[in-house]
Design an enzyme around this catalytic site. Structure first.
Site, short mmCIF file in Angstrom:
data_model
loop_
_atom_site.label_atom_id
_atom_site.label_comp_id
_atom_site.label_asym_id
_atom_site.label_seq_id
_atom_site.Cartn_x
_atom_site.Cartn_y
_atom_site.Cartn_z
N LYS A 76 -30.91 118.20 -9.42
CA LYS A 76 -30.13 119.04 -8.79
C LYS A 76 -29.82 120.12 -9.86
O LYS A 76 -29.48 119.74 -11.08
CB LYS A 76 -29.07 118.55 -8.21
CG LYS A 76 -27.77 119.48 -7.43
CD LYS A 76 -26.86 118.73 -7.03
CE LYS A 76 -25.94 119.71 -6.17
NZ LYS A 76 -24.58 118.94 -5.35
N SER A 151 -23.75 119.79 -0.54
CA SER A 151 -24.23 120.71 -1.37
C SER A 151 -25.76 120.51 -1.72
O SER A 151 -26.60 121.31 -2.34
CB SER A 151 -23.34 121.13 -2.43
OG SER A 151 -23.26 120.31 -3.40
N SER A 175 -21.45 115.58 -0.62
CA SER A 175 -22.56 116.35 -1.17
C SER A 175 -23.79 115.51 -1.40
O SER A 175 -25.08 116.10 -1.39
CB SER A 175 -22.32 117.34 -2.14
OG SER A 175 -21.62 118.24 -1.62
N1 GLN Z 1 -18.64 120.10 1.65
C1 GLN Z 1 -17.69 119.75 0.46
C2 GLN Z 1 -17.46 121.25 -0.33
O1 GLN Z 1 -17.61 122.27 0.30
C3 GLN Z 1 -18.29 118.94 -0.40
C4 GLN Z 1 -19.12 119.53 -1.44
C5 GLN Z 1 -19.53 118.68 -2.41
O2 GLN Z 1 -19.30 117.32 -2.23
N2 GLN Z 1 -20.11 119.08 -3.46
O3 GLN Z 1 -16.44 121.03 -0.84
#
Ligand code: GLN
Length: 486
Positions: A76, A151, A175
């Protein structure tokens, strides 16, 4: 080759069925041929990958290899990688070449894994759909009109389409698990402190945790083995010994106590998803597990508490991007304030700005007690819910996501609906416990993920529970039709 799991590829390398260079070329070729449709990679590091693969082949020939030597994977783009652009999918870091490796990257490199490239993601990991990336949205290989989740959406799409056999991810509020669910993969978010955060660009430091997206629990066990463990460079890294995750995969589940939280099967859950989850849980009963209903009474506080704590921490973490030291700098600033304002104004996207503004607001004098302090109190109650539940059960199960993959552009104008995509995953990060998502069925051709949550440092148990399910089902082996050909 692309259909094989990491475990099988490892065997193939040791049997000299193919070399690491051949294997790496195979995946690089797939990325080149297929990724235009998905946009799952931000950067492909083909040349470096082939050099690493050649080194791996020499080690294998000399008999100096480990189980992961020569296996390709993708990182990532939130993990710093020496001499390779690390953008965090932001214009702010579009020009940032990291001078060093994150600990996760360094450990994987030392284990002989070959990096294929850096995967797309939501900007600074803020999002649930991979639509906030500066490099454009990622598409779901199961249906190109749909999101892969976020994400870690690039990692999920790449592995689901078998452009990489596995990929790293990070999970601040879901995410790893949510994109794993939406793309039909196995994803693990370890206990907070299990995997070093050094060199993992910080979003919300008290919630962020690195992990992996793989085809199977068996593959996840192999990778977690080298990622996990104490790192003096991360002050929140925990000096707990790392067990042999592969050794306990096949332990019997007879007598396993499964808890199903009422709150995870209530309004808001797509009934078709609920049916698939219930069927998966009855498979566990066949394996000897005992199911009971439980309650996590403060679940409703998770999303609101998270959207105070995470923005608060992100507003502080992202203050380092000021146009002075690294990252985007505006043209011809007239003075220091202009430099800050325009560099940040141009460098950050809309969602990142929304979070920074929320964060500075909840931390400001006069609002701190009402929001930040309250959120921290809610966080403690949520943690206590898990502690209490784990006195009666060994593992908590439920859906990872309330729905299957949603259509691109369907939630972008409505941040609150987007935030609810993580309604079942966020509490886990607030508590710091480990959790997984495993594919357990489909609704209208789209994958459904079963979430498994366990007590602190029970990654081995989670992997064991996931592996046993994968011994009796083949959901995790399915490849989206469009990517299953040559
Ligand atoms: N969807 C959540 C956010 O927007 C979690 C994102 C994540 O786990 N990095 O913060």
């Amino acid at each position: 080759m692309f259909r094989s799991s990491l475990r099988q590829l490892s065997q193939g390398l040791r049997d000299r069925t193919y070399s690491s260079v051949e294997l790496t070329e195979h995946f690089l070729h797939r990325i080149q041929a297929e990724d235009d449709q998905l946009n799952s990679f931000i950067t492909s590091t083909a040349e470096m990958a082939l050099a690493e693969a050649a080194t791996a082949d020499r080690l294998i020939a000399a008999g100096q290899h480990g189980p992961l030597t020569g296996l390709p994977l993708a990182h990532k783009d939130i993990f710093c990688t020496a001499n390779v652009r690390t953008s965090c999918a932001s214009r702010m870091l579009d020009n940032f070449i990291s001078p060093y490796d994150a600990t996760v990257v360094a450990r994987m490199r030392a284990a002989g894994l070959v990096m294929l490239g850096k995967t797309n993601m939501d900007e600074f990991a803020m999002g649930s759909s991979n639509e906030t990336s500066y490099y454009g949205p990622v598409r779901n290989p199961w249906d190109l009109e749909r999101v892969p989740g976020g994400s870690s959406g690039g990692s999920a799409a790449a592995v689901a389409a078998r452009l990489a056999p596995a990929a790293t991810g990070t999970d601040t509020g879901g995410s790893i698990r949510q994109p794993a669910a939406l793309c039909g993969l196995t994803g693990i978010k370890p206990t907070y402190g299990r995997v070093s955060r050094y060199g993992m660009i910080a979003f919300a430091s008290s919630l962020d945790q690195g992990g992996v997206l793989t085809q199977s629990a068996e593959d996840a066990a192999m990778l977690l083995q080298v990622m996990a463990g104490f790192d003096a460079r991360d002050s929140t890294s925990v000096a707990e010994p790392v067990p042999d995750y592969s050794a306990t995969l096949t332990h019997s589940l007879a007598g396993l106590r499964i808890g199903l939280p009422d709150e995870y099967f209530a309004d808001g859950l797509d009934p078709a998803v609920a049916t698939v989850i219930e069927a998966a849980i009855s498979e566990y009963e066949k394996l000897g597990a005992k199911v009971q209903r439980i309650s996590l009474p403060h679940s409703h506080l998770a999303v609101p508490a998270y959207y105070v704590v995470a923005p608060a921490e992100c507003s502080s973490n992202l203050s380092r991007f000021d146009g002075v030291r690294f990252g985007h700098r505006c043209q011809d600033p007239v003075d220091l304030n202009d430099l800050y304002q325009r560099s940040r104004g141009e460098g950050f996207g809309a969602e990142v700005k929304r979070r920074i503004m929320t964060g500075t607001y909840v931390l400001s004098a006069g609002y701190y007690d009402a929001y930040y302090l309250k959120a921290q109190q809610a966080r403690r109650l949520i943690r206590d819910d898990f502690q209490q539940a784990f006195e009666a059960v060994d593992v908590i199960m439920g859906p990872t996501s309330p729905s299957t993959a949603f259509l691109l552009n369907s939630r972008m104008d409505d941040p609150l609906t987007m935030y609810l995509s993580d309604v079942y995953t966020i509490a886990v990060n607030l508590a710091g416990v480990p959790a997984m998502s495993i594919p357990c069925g489909e609704v209208a051709g789209l994958p459904v993920g079963l979430q498994l949550i366990a007590p602190y440092f029970s990654e081995a148990r989670l992997l064991n529970i996931a592996h046993c399910f994968q011994q009796t089902s083949d959901w995790h082996r399915r490849i989206p039709v469009a990517f299953a050909g040559n």
